[in-house]
Design an enzyme around this catalytic site. Structure first.
Site, short mmCIF file in Angstrom:
data_model
loop_
_atom_site.label_atom_id
_atom_site.label_comp_id
_atom_site.label_asym_id
_atom_site.label_seq_id
_atom_site.Cartn_x
_atom_site.Cartn_y
_atom_site.Cartn_z
N ARG A 56 -8.30 25.80 44.76
CA ARG A 56 -7.82 27.12 45.17
C ARG A 56 -9.01 28.04 45.43
O ARG A 56 -10.08 27.87 44.86
CB ARG A 56 -6.94 27.73 44.08
CG ARG A 56 -5.54 27.12 44.00
CD ARG A 56 -4.70 27.84 42.95
NE ARG A 56 -5.15 27.57 41.61
CZ ARG A 56 -5.93 28.37 40.90
NH1 ARG A 56 -6.32 29.54 41.37
NH2 ARG A 56 -6.32 28.04 39.69
N TYR A 104 -5.54 22.15 50.81
CA TYR A 104 -5.49 21.84 49.38
C TYR A 104 -4.22 22.43 48.73
O TYR A 104 -3.82 23.56 49.03
CB TYR A 104 -6.74 22.39 48.66
CG TYR A 104 -6.59 22.26 47.17
CD1 TYR A 104 -6.78 21.04 46.53
CD2 TYR A 104 -6.16 23.34 46.40
CE1 TYR A 104 -6.55 20.91 45.18
CE2 TYR A 104 -5.93 23.22 45.05
CZ TYR A 104 -6.13 22.00 44.44
OH TYR A 104 -5.89 21.87 43.09
N LYS A 112 2.11 28.16 43.84
CA LYS A 112 1.48 29.38 43.32
C LYS A 112 1.91 30.61 44.11
O LYS A 112 2.15 31.68 43.55
CB LYS A 112 -0.04 29.24 43.36
CG LYS A 112 -0.57 28.00 42.64
CD LYS A 112 -0.20 27.99 41.19
CE LYS A 112 -0.85 26.81 40.47
NZ LYS A 112 -0.48 26.76 39.05
N HIS A 172 2.96 31.24 34.47
CA HIS A 172 2.16 30.02 34.60
C HIS A 172 2.30 29.21 33.32
O HIS A 172 1.37 29.12 32.52
CB HIS A 172 0.70 30.43 34.85
CG HIS A 172 -0.19 29.32 35.29
ND1 HIS A 172 -1.56 29.36 35.12
CD2 HIS A 172 0.07 28.14 35.92
CE1 HIS A 172 -2.10 28.26 35.63
NE2 HIS A 172 -1.13 27.50 36.10
N SER A 229 -5.45 27.10 34.58
CA SER A 229 -5.50 25.83 35.28
C SER A 229 -6.54 24.90 34.66
O SER A 229 -7.65 25.34 34.34
CB SER A 229 -5.86 26.06 36.75
OG SER A 229 -4.95 26.97 37.31
N CYS A 284 -6.49 23.46 31.74
CA CYS A 284 -6.72 23.71 30.31
C CYS A 284 -5.67 23.07 29.42
O CYS A 284 -5.55 23.40 28.25
CB CYS A 284 -6.80 25.21 30.04
SG CYS A 284 -8.25 25.96 30.80
N ASP A 327 3.99 23.40 34.76
CA ASP A 327 3.09 24.40 35.37
C ASP A 327 3.71 25.79 35.52
O ASP A 327 3.01 26.78 35.40
CB ASP A 327 2.62 23.91 36.74
CG ASP A 327 1.40 24.67 37.26
OD1 ASP A 327 0.46 24.89 36.48
OD2 ASP A 327 1.39 25.05 38.45
N ARG A 339 -6.28 15.31 42.02
CA ARG A 339 -4.90 15.53 41.57
C ARG A 339 -4.00 14.34 41.87
O ARG A 339 -4.18 13.65 42.88
CB ARG A 339 -4.32 16.76 42.28
CG ARG A 339 -5.05 18.07 41.99
CD ARG A 339 -4.52 18.72 40.76
NE ARG A 339 -5.35 19.84 40.30
CZ ARG A 339 -4.93 20.73 39.40
NH1 ARG A 339 -3.73 20.64 38.88
NH2 ARG A 339 -5.74 21.70 39.00
#
Ligand code: GDP
Ligand code: PGA
Ligand code: MN
Ligand code: MN
Length: 627
Positions: free
Chosen positions: A89, A239, A248, A268, A290, A292, A315, A411
């Site tokens: 991002r 992406y 998002k 989130h 993100s 974590c 998420d 990913r």
């Protein structure tokens, strides 16, 4: 031979519709599509229906074009390598557009450049848009993706339509959202939808060489949100977080603003349930920045016997207090997982591995000679000497420590329904009732394993002071501790001061059953930089303590920063843990931290920082001074 239909567009004339029936779409959709076609000038239009045949057709085309390659070791799995300039991002190019600047961003003090959202005026962004979108799909197919965030037809769900010239986006949206032509039925009565426009920004013939068959336009990438008119325009990046606009852009930034207007929350957060040995089930939501640990926690495999974990989402959570029961009910608006690949293995997260062995797309990972995926963390599950092709295309033998197989933000993208521990209520239109909310981040220093908030307002403060070490999920390269309040810094869709006040306000309704709030840290290290806590499946021990606290067991004691576990109350059986180091509250560290937090929040939010948070900071200072 099926008859080709055409849409007649002013100035463009007849544009062929290679799939779908434009005339049958709801009229407000037709109007918008016609405008976008006129703007982007694609050579053809494909209206997606979400079918398996469609996915097969698009996949075949991507494979033939060299953008995807099958991973023959698994069923219907594909690998994709991006242009190395388009891997994460880009927060610095993500904008919110509102008439009044301070609807989007807080009144930061002079000199503090706001990191809680970037605002641009309509005039400024018009220039950026005019410089990019006209003709941006020349020579490409424009896909129209109708999708629902949340189960189709649920009163908690919301509808979006994404226009894109990326077939990779078409395939990924099929996994991450619910794509279906049933959406049109729901829109036919004039119901509104979030208008999402995405372009790779590479009209054909391409002005510059295309790297790895991954068209993108990094110099011109922008991701633009219009929260008032519920619109998103994204240009130049393929992406995930920049291009799968349901995620998002819609489910956090736009939905966050809708949630503010309507009195609910778009966060989130993962959603999971834990059932204890007595058979009692509790649902938990947890927010970490993100990369974590959300996906890992959401599907953890407990290391202590008698516990069952089930996953609802990994998420994003949409949550609202039920007007009748007062419960906080949460749904996962997504349909898939877009998870960090490196570090995922049969020890750390077997459920994730098992979820992505069919119908999945892997981006920027390595590939084994026998057609499997490979990334850092799979060393022990892959025979030594296996030939790996890294994400950059370089071949090497496993064991060569100088080589890396995957980008750190590589990913997997896989359907949630394939998760072995997906909750049978994961698509419940009414959601699941949340008993505890957890916040956390990567805090190598100073921050104990788990802290419970004294009360709701203190919990909101714990969330507001969240910090974490930067990761590869966005463009921040140096490892630095950054503020990331509520793990929402990159995702907030309106003035962050109002956002915090929105959270605080839920306390004002006595009918609301407020969940207890906690802060956790799996990432504290010792003087040799070794993690003090084993993490992963052992995090169940912390969840167990949290659930016992939800049941008001007398196992917590006050400290300067919140309630801590009484010594011996957390199940550490079988572990070799330095509890005192893991839980220590170094006074100097915390005094420095609270001063820095006040300075940062005051600088970023100015007068928009709610008074209740200033009071919490003051109280924390007083408690610390007595240490
Ligand atoms: P998300 O992006 O928040 O969903 O984070 P993930 O669950 O994908 O995890 C991101 C990275 O952190 C991965 O490399 C994980 O292996 C690592 N990670 C996740 N949970 C833990 C944990 O409990 N302890 C440690 N040390 N690392 C973790
Ligand atoms: P993550 O999701 O939170 O699982 O890393 C993607 C992102 O936030 O960019
Ligand atoms: Mn995320
Ligand atoms: Mn994740």
């Amino acid at each position: 031979f099926s008859e080709v239909h055409y849409i007649t567009i002013e100035k463009l004339g007849n544009v062929p519709v290679t799939k779908g029936d434009f005339q049958s779409l709801p009229s407000h959709v037709q109007t918008w599509l016609a405008q976008m076609i006129q703007l982007c000038t694609p050579h053809a239009v494909h209206i997606c229906d979400g079918s398996v045949e469609e996915a097969e057709m698009v996949t075949k085309m991507l494979v033939e074009g060299g953008q995807l390659a099958p991973l023959p070791k698994y069923e219907n799995c594909y690998i994709c390598r991006t242009d190395p300039r388009d891997v994460a991002r880009v927060e610095s190019k993500t904008f919110l557009i509102t008439k009044d600047k301070h609807e989007s961003v807080p009144h930061s003090r002079d000199g503090a450049s706001c990191v809680l959202g970037l605002w641009k005026s309509s005039d400024e962004i018009k220039k950026d848009i005019d410089d990019r979108f006209p003709g941006c799909m020349r020579g490409r197919t424009l896909y129209v993706i109708p999708y629902s965030m949340g189960p189709i037809g649920s009163s908690l769900s919301k509808i979006g339509v994404e226009i894109t010239d990326s077939a990779y986006v078409v395939l990924s949206m099929r996994v991450m959202t619910r794509v279906s032509s049933d959406i049109w039925k729901h829109l036919r009565n004039g119901e509104e939808f979030v208008r999402c426009l995405h372009s790779l920004g590479v009209p054909l013939p391409a002005a510059q060489p295309i790297v790895n068959n991954w068209p993108c336009n990094p110099e011109k990438t922008i991701i633009v949100h219009f929260p008032d008119s519920r619109k998103v325009m994204s240009f130049g990046s393929g992406y995930g977080g920049n291009s799968l606009l349901g995620k998002k852009c819609f489910a956090l930034r736009i939905a966050g603003r809708i949630a503010y207007d309507e009195g609910w929350l778009a966060e989130h957060m993962l959603i999971m349930s834990v059932t204890n040995p007595q058979g009692e089930e509790k649902f938990i939501a947890a927010a970490f920045p993100s990369a974590c640990g959300k996906t890992n926690l959401a599907m953890l495999t407990p290391t202590i016997p008698g516990y069952t974990v089930r996953c609802v989402g990994d998420d994003i959570a949409w949550m609202r207090f039920d007007k009748e029961t007062g419960e906080l009910r949460a749904i996962n608006p997504e349909a898939g997982f877009f998870g960090v690949a490196p570090g995922t293995n049969m020890k750390t997260n077997p459920n994730a591995i098992l979820t992505c062995l069919q119908n999945s797309i892997f981006t920027n990972v390595g590939e084994t000679a026998d057609g499997g995926f490979y990334w850092e963390g799979l060393e022990e599950e892959t025979p030594a000497g296996t030939e790996i092709t890294g994400w950059t295309g370089e071949k090497y033998k496993l064991g060569d420590k100088t080589k890396k197989s995957s980008h750190p933000n590589a990913r997997f993208c896989c359907p949630a329904r394939q998760c072995p521990i997906i909750h049978d209520k994961w698509e419940n239109p009414a959601g699941v009732p949340i008993s505890a909310i957890i916040f956390g981040g990567r805090r190598p220093e100073g921050v104990p394993l788990v802290v419970e908030a004294f009360n709701w307002a203190h919990g909101v403060f714990l969330a507001a002071q969240l910090k974490s070490e930067s990761t590869a999920a966005a463009e921040h390269t140096a490892k630095q501790i950054m503020h990331d309040p509520f793990a929402m810094r990159p995702f907030v869709g309106y003035n962050f001061g109002k956002y915090i006040q929105h959270w605080l306000n839920f306390e004002k309704n006595p009918n609301n059953k407020l969940p207890k709030i906690f802060h956790v840290n799996w990432f504290r290290v010792d003087e040799n930089n070794k993690f003090l806590w084993p993490g992963y499946g052992d995090n169940i021990r912390v969840l167990d303590w949290i659930i016992r606290r939800v049941n008001n067991e007398d196992i917590a004691e006050p400290s300067a920063v919140g309630l801590l576990p009484k010594k011996g109350s957390l199940n550490l059986q079988g572990l070799n843990i330095n509890w005192d180091k893991l839980m220590a509250l170094p006074k100097d560290y915390w005094i420095g931290d609270v001063d820095e937090t006040l300075q940062w929040l005051d600088g970023q939010l100015g007068d928009d920082l709610p008074q209740a948070i200033r009071e919490e900071i003051q109280k924390q200072k007083e408690r610390l001074s007595k240490l």
